[in-house]
Design a protein around this motif. Structure first.
Motif: not given
Length: 212
Positions: A12-18
Motif C-alpha cells: 500500500a502507498a503512504l504518500p506522506i513525507p515526514n
C-alpha cells in the motif's frame, strides 16, 4: 522471527513525507508495560475518525489492501521520537517491510533490530512503486533479500543493506537472537580478557573496601 529470503504480498502507498513515530503510534497507546494490542494504535488518526470508526478513504481500510504486508512511503519515514512501540505495532499489524527514500535514523535501527525490513531506494523508484500499488490490480510487491532487489508489476530496483542486517533477516534473528548466536565467541572473549588482565576482576571489591 522466521528465516526468509524474501517478502512478497500486498503493498500500500503512504504518500506522506515526514510521517513521524507520534503519528505511527500515538501516545495514548504507550500506557501498557508490554507490547500487547499495539496493532490497534498504528496510524490511528489516519485509520479511524474521532468516533473510532474506520475511515473508508484510508488505504489500509480498503478491502483491496486487506492483509497488506508492505508499505511504500515517502522520505523521512519514522522521524520524530525514538518510541520503539511504532515498530512493534507495525509488525503486529502484519507489516513486514517499508520502502522509502529515507528513514528516521533511530527508527531505522529499531526496525532492523526487531525484524521490520526497511528498504532505501531512490525517489524515482518509490514513485514507480507507488504508481503500481495504487492500482488494486497491481498492488503486489516482491522483495528478494538474497538478491537485494525489489520488484513491482512494472519496476525493478536494487537496494543495499548492511551485511549484519541482511544476515539477521536471512537467519530470522532479531538483535537479541543475533547476540545469542555469538554467545560462545563472547564467552571466549571474556575468558581471554580476564586471563590477560586478572587484576581488573578485583577492582570493584577493592574500591568498596576502601569506601566502607
Amino acid at each position: 522471527m522466521s528465516a526468509d529470503t524474501s517478502i512478497a504480498g500486498v503493498a500500500a502507498a503512504l504518500p506522506i513525507p515526514n510521517l513521524d513515530t507520534d503519528q505511527i503510534m500515538p501516545k495514548q497507546f504507550l500506557r501498557g508495560i508490554d507490547k500487547a494490542g499495539l496493532d490497534r494504535g498504528v496510524l490511528y488518526d489516519l485509520r479511524f475518525d474521532a468516533n473510532g470508526a474506520p475511515r473508508s478513504d484510508f488505504v489500509l481500510n480498503q478491502p483491496e489492501y486487506a492483509g497488506c504486508r508492505i508499505l511504500v512511503a515517502e522520505q523521512n519515514f519514522g522521524c520524530g521520537s525514538s518510541r520503539e512501540h511504532a515498530v512493534w505495532g507495525l509488525v503486529q499489524l502484519g507489516i513486514r517491510a517499508v520502502i522509502a527514500p529515507s528513514f528516521g535514523e533511530i527508527f531505522y535501527s529499531n526496525a532492523m533490530n526487531n525484524g521490520l525490513l526497511l528498504i532505501v531506494v531512490a525517489q524515482l523508484d518509490v514513485d514507480r512503486f507507488m504508481n503500481d500499488v495504487r492500482n488494486p490490480a497491481t498492488n503486489r510487491i516482491d522483495i528478494d533479500v538474497a538478491r537485494l532487489q525489489v520488484r513491482s508489476r512494472t519496476h525493478l530496483a536494487k537496494f543495499a543493506m548492511s551485511a549484519r542486517h541482511r544476515q539477521m533477516f536471512l537467519d530470522g534473528l532479531d538483535l537479541v537472537g543475533a547476540s545469542l548466536a555469538s554467545v560462545e565467541a563472547i564467552a571466549a572473549f571474556e575468558r581471554k580478557h580476564w586471563e590477560e588482565q586478572p587484576w581488573l576482576q578485583s577492582v570493584g571489591a577493592m574500591v568498596r573496601a576502601r569506601v566502607c
